[in-house]
Design an enzyme around this catalytic site. Structure first.
Site, PDB file in Angstrom:
ATOM      1  N   GLU A   1      31.458  -4.842 -12.805  1.00  0.00           N
ATOM      2  CA  GLU A   1      32.144  -3.623 -12.381  1.00  0.00           C
ATOM      3  C   GLU A   1      33.192  -3.980 -11.335  1.00  0.00           C
ATOM      4  O   GLU A   1      33.348  -5.153 -10.965  1.00  0.00           O
ATOM      5  CB  GLU A   1      31.149  -2.595 -11.828  1.00  0.00           C
ATOM      6  CG  GLU A   1      30.380  -3.068 -10.615  1.00  0.00           C
ATOM      7  CD  GLU A   1      29.284  -2.095 -10.192  1.00  0.00           C
ATOM      8  OE1 GLU A   1      29.066  -1.959  -8.971  1.00  0.00           O
ATOM      9  OE2 GLU A   1      28.638  -1.489 -11.053  1.00  0.00           O
TER      10      GLU A   1
ATOM     11  N   THR B   1       0.804  -1.228   0.000  1.00  0.00           N
ATOM     12  CA  THR B   1       0.000   0.000   0.000  1.00  0.00           C
ATOM     13  C   THR B   1       0.834   1.273   0.000  1.00  0.00           C
ATOM     14  O   THR B   1       0.287   2.372  -0.034  1.00  0.00           O
ATOM     15  CB  THR B   1      -0.940   0.016   1.223  1.00  0.00           C
ATOM     16  OG1 THR B   1      -0.146  -0.034   2.425  1.00  0.00           O
ATOM     17  CG2 THR B   1      -1.895  -1.169   1.203  1.00  0.00           C
ATOM     18  N   GLY B   2       2.159   1.145   0.033  1.00  0.00           N
ATOM     19  CA  GLY B   2       3.013   2.327  -0.002  1.00  0.00           C
ATOM     20  C   GLY B   2       2.934   3.048  -1.335  1.00  0.00           C
ATOM     21  O   GLY B   2       2.524   2.489  -2.355  1.00  0.00           O
TER      22      GLY B   2
ATOM     23  N   HIS C   1      28.205   2.503  -5.991  1.00  0.00           N
ATOM     24  CA  HIS C   1      27.503   1.330  -5.479  1.00  0.00           C
ATOM     25  C   HIS C   1      28.123   0.866  -4.161  1.00  0.00           C
ATOM     26  O   HIS C   1      29.337   0.992  -3.952  1.00  0.00           O
ATOM     27  CB  HIS C   1      27.575   0.185  -6.474  1.00  0.00           C
ATOM     28  CG  HIS C   1      26.641   0.324  -7.632  1.00  0.00           C
ATOM     29  ND1 HIS C   1      26.881  -0.257  -8.851  1.00  0.00           N
ATOM     30  CD2 HIS C   1      25.470   0.981  -7.769  1.00  0.00           C
ATOM     31  CE1 HIS C   1      25.889   0.025  -9.677  1.00  0.00           C
ATOM     32  NE2 HIS C   1      25.034   0.786  -9.043  1.00  0.00           N
TER      33      HIS C   1
ATOM     34  N   GLN D   1       5.308   4.203  -3.496  1.00  0.00           N
ATOM     35  CA  GLN D   1       6.115   3.675  -4.593  1.00  0.00           C
ATOM     36  C   GLN D   1       5.613   2.320  -5.059  1.00  0.00           C
ATOM     37  O   GLN D   1       5.561   2.044  -6.266  1.00  0.00           O
ATOM     38  CB  GLN D   1       7.577   3.575  -4.161  1.00  0.00           C
ATOM     39  CG  GLN D   1       8.263   4.922  -4.013  1.00  0.00           C
ATOM     40  CD  GLN D   1       9.741   4.777  -3.708  1.00  0.00           C
ATOM     41  OE1 GLN D   1      10.211   3.694  -3.383  1.00  0.00           O
ATOM     42  NE2 GLN D   1      10.475   5.871  -3.801  1.00  0.00           N
TER      43      GLN D   1
ATOM     44  N   GLU E   1      18.181  -0.040  -1.422  1.00  0.00           N
ATOM     45  CA  GLU E   1      19.585   0.249  -1.217  1.00  0.00           C
ATOM     46  C   GLU E   1      19.800   0.544   0.266  1.00  0.00           C
ATOM     47  O   GLU E   1      18.861   0.810   1.000  1.00  0.00           O
ATOM     48  CB  GLU E   1      19.993   1.461  -2.058  1.00  0.00           C
ATOM     49  CG  GLU E   1      21.485   1.689  -2.149  1.00  0.00           C
ATOM     50  CD  GLU E   1      21.838   2.835  -3.090  1.00  0.00           C
ATOM     51  OE1 GLU E   1      23.039   3.088  -3.284  1.00  0.00           O
ATOM     52  OE2 GLU E   1      20.915   3.488  -3.611  1.00  0.00           O
TER      53      GLU E   1
END
Length: 689
Positions: free
Chosen positions: A253, A60-61, A296, A63, A140
């Protein structure tokens, strides 16, 4: 349940040298039939598609709601979600109070976790406990030690597979199933499987393969975290067995050894497969900054880990065609599929620079990572403790610690992360890296369980360090290792490095550099007493961080191109590709995945303080970042900052046409381009004018 079309995709699934010829289904997804049921056996859970029943945690958030609407419209089979302690409906779909209840009622195959970083570890654990087959974590800044605990759980079970964290998620263009926040307009059903650490580099790769008419099959964003739930090698084994995938794009990377593991897998695959799928690769971070993380969480190196050039060399030797910019993936893959071995390093102007550097790789390992002193040659995270504070922590554990007096041979002893085994490891080297190079070829890694460092062989470590075999030396070494392991865990470190000498039959610590996980403090406020210590960082770096920007000035005195990029991987790659084309970036700057016009203006402000900068190169590929918003930020910077240097703008991705129109109609001295090579060439030309 798995539909017939999806079942045809599987083929026979190969896992770590074991071939499993038969699959069977459970009500909560498919499993691999094998004598050995472990975490590796959950890999088939990554093969999502139309059949995949998806729930959202944090449904329900704001985003999650926006993401779910887009994903449902695209075709994703979202069947409901979870909100703790609440039962009801959202978007016309059921909401249940726990994941376990959702498993009973909705029988999902996958869950997307859309909660803040401080709640994410708990949400992942709840999903694993409920045995959701696929768990996708996009957040993140989940603390490293929370992820170490989660990996210790994952290793003990064979039901749940994790993707992420710090990941754009996983998406099937063929099966119209999206679990993540990938920019949907870039995607088209097709034949290229994509595996990437970087979100922005993966988006541009998607766009490149779409423009080339190849499209995508399955795209797995393993994420840029230190400890991803699924690594490059594992994702490769999935795409090997996906019948919709005819070619593979692989994006790595700096940081860790996952690319080397993947290269070894590819070499074996090419030797055993009758018609191996062509693989094209890219590794970002060739021009990494000394002593800094490159955006990162996992983009840093510690002793014993390979450089970006080492990884590129390993991929080339394994038969991978390497490119130096994601816009080139489409053409390179098309040529590989047509049987033409083209477009590897050295075959276009943008590759020439790196080709020259590759010739010197074996003679000068790590030469671009020179540092003022050996112990400062290590990549650093947000916080490193003052040496005296590190000494005090050691003294609290009964360890003798004092500055080096000039007597005795110094050795390296550290605790870090072994990313292949997803566990802590002891790192030992009989000598220190030299002052002119971060090379640590003598460093050996000794992985150990997060909760059981006493499984380490002290005798083997002492022998590798060339220490004496006396009982006193062995005992003091064991005491130091126990102290380092305890500090590593209790203080939530990501890297603890000590310089040690053997004197008078005992081990003495004569140097220490302790790095703490900034996510533990940023997300949950843990270790506040240490994180409140003063920092010696450049004020511009600190100011940028306060605005969600990662800014790193690069050391060259001749650099003249200021870079403004969205996404850590793309920012690293921009610095690399400019160098290959004959230019020099003055900085690394990642605006973040959710940049705003104000963020862009602040980025300009910080970049233009550097007197070296003669031109600003804005390189944006829009995912969450919108092209028109970036364009307005550029105009805002011109208006309020009085920009006096030329600006080259390249905008692709989400809302690219509107962004390009805003730039073109601004009437300002801006140079707008679609393609990277043209934009880079113009920026280099202006920087040398």
């Amino acid at each position: 349940m798995l539909d017939v079309a999806r079942h045809s995709r599987l083929g026979s699934f190969r896992l770590s040298g074991l071939r499993c010829h038969r699959h069977h289904l459970h009500s909560r997804g498919f499993r691999t039939s094998s004598v050995h049921q472990n975490y590796e056996s959950t890999l088939p859970n990554l093969l999502i598609g139309k059949h995949t029943r998806v729930i959202f945690q944090g449904f329900t958030g704001r985003q999650a709601t926006a993401n779910a609407k887009d994903s449902i419209e695209w075709g994703t089979n979202i069947v409901g979600g979870v909100k703790p302690g609440w039962t009801g409906e959202h978007l016309g779909l059921p909401v249940l109070p726990t994941v376990r209840k959702a498993m009973e009622v909705l029988k999902p195959d996958a869950t997307g976790i859309y909660v803040a970083a401080h709640q994410a570890a708990g949400a992942i654990e709840e999903a694993i406990e409920a045995e959701v087959p696929l768990v996708v974590a996009v957040a993140e800044h989940i603390p490293l030690h929370d992820m170490l605990r989660i990996h210790s759980i994952l290793k003990t079970q064979s039901k749940s597979r994790l993707v992420g964290p710090n990941s754009p998620g996983i998406i099937s263009s063929v099966g119209k199933c999206r679990i993540g926040f990938q920019p949907l307009p870039c995607f088209s059903p097709g034949k290229v499987g994509i595996i990437a650490k970087s979100g922005t580099l993966s988006y541009e790769t998607v766009a490149s393969t779409t423009r080339a008419g190849l499209g995508q099959s399955l795209c797995i964003g393993i994420g840029g975290d230190i400890l991803p739930g699924t690594d490059l090698r594992e994702a490769l084994s999935v795409l090997e067995n996906d019948n919709d995938t005819e070619a593979i794009a692989l994006i790595g990377e700096i940081g860790g050894t996952l690319e080397m593991d993947a290269a070894a897998w590819i070499k074996d695959y090419n030797s055993r497969a009758e018609s191996p799928k062509p693989i094209v690769g890219l590794v970002a971070g060739v021009n990494e900054a000394p002593g800094r993380i490159m955006g990162h969480a996992g983009a840093f190196t510690i002793p014993g880990e390979p450089s970006a050039r080492d990884k590129i060399k390993a991929f080339i030797e394994a038969g991978v065609t390497m490119v130096n910019h994601p816009a080139k993936f489409g053409d390179a893959l098309k040529k590989r599929l047509q049987g033409r071995q083209e477009f590897s390093y050295g075959q276009s102007p943008l590759h020439a620079g790196l080709r020259r550097k590759m010739h010197t790789l074996c003679r000068r390992p790590g030469a671009t990572r020179a540092a003022s002193s050996p112990i400062q040659a290590i990549q650093k995270r947000t916080l490193y403790l003052p040496t005296e504070t590190a000494f005090d922590l050691l003294r609290q554990h009964g360890i003798t610690a004092a500055p080096y007096s000039g007597h005795g041979t110094r050795h390296l002893l550290a605790v870090g992360i072994d990313r292949s085994s997803r566990s802590p490891c002891l790192i030992a080297s009989p000598s220190l890296p030299s002052a002119s190079s971060a090379d640590s070829s003598n460093a050996k890694r000794f992985p150990f369980s997060y909760n059981a460092q006493d499984t380490l062989s002290i005798e083997r470590i002492a022998s590798h360090l060339s220490l004496s075999k006396s009982d006193a030396t062995t005992t003091s070494l064991r005491t130091l290792i126990r102290a380092l392991a305890a500090i590593f865990k209790d203080r939530e470190a990501f890297y603890l490095e000590t310089e040690i000498v053997e004197r008078l039959g005992a081990i003495k610590v004569v140097g220490a550099r302790f790095g703490l996980d900034d996510a533990a403090y940023r997300s949950l406020g843990r270790q506040g007493d240490l994180h409140s210590l003063p920092t010696s960082d450049d004020p511009a770096i600190v100011e940028a961080a306060q605005h969600g920007i990662v800014y790193i000035p690069l050391p060259s005195t001749t650099a003249s191109i200021g870079t403004l990029v969205n996404g850590a991987g793309l920012a690293m790659n921009t610095v690399d590709a400019l160098a290959d084309a004959g230019g020099e970036a003055a900085n690394f700057l990642d605006t973040g995945g959710k940049a705003t016009s104000e963020t862009v203006k602040k980025s300009f402000e910080i970049i233009l303080r550097d007197p070296r900068v003669k031109v600003v190169f804005v390189n944006i590929f829009g995912g969450l970042t919108l092209g028109d918003m970036i364009a307005r930020g550029v105009l805002l910077a011109f208006k309020e900052l009085g920009v006096q240097v030329p600006v080259v703008v390249r905008i692709r991705g989400t809302n690219e046409e509107e962004g390009q129109r805003i730039i073109a109609e601004s009437g300002l001295p801006l140079f707008a381009f679609d393609g990277f090579e043209e934009a880079a060439a113009k920026a280099i030309e202006l920087s040398k004018a």
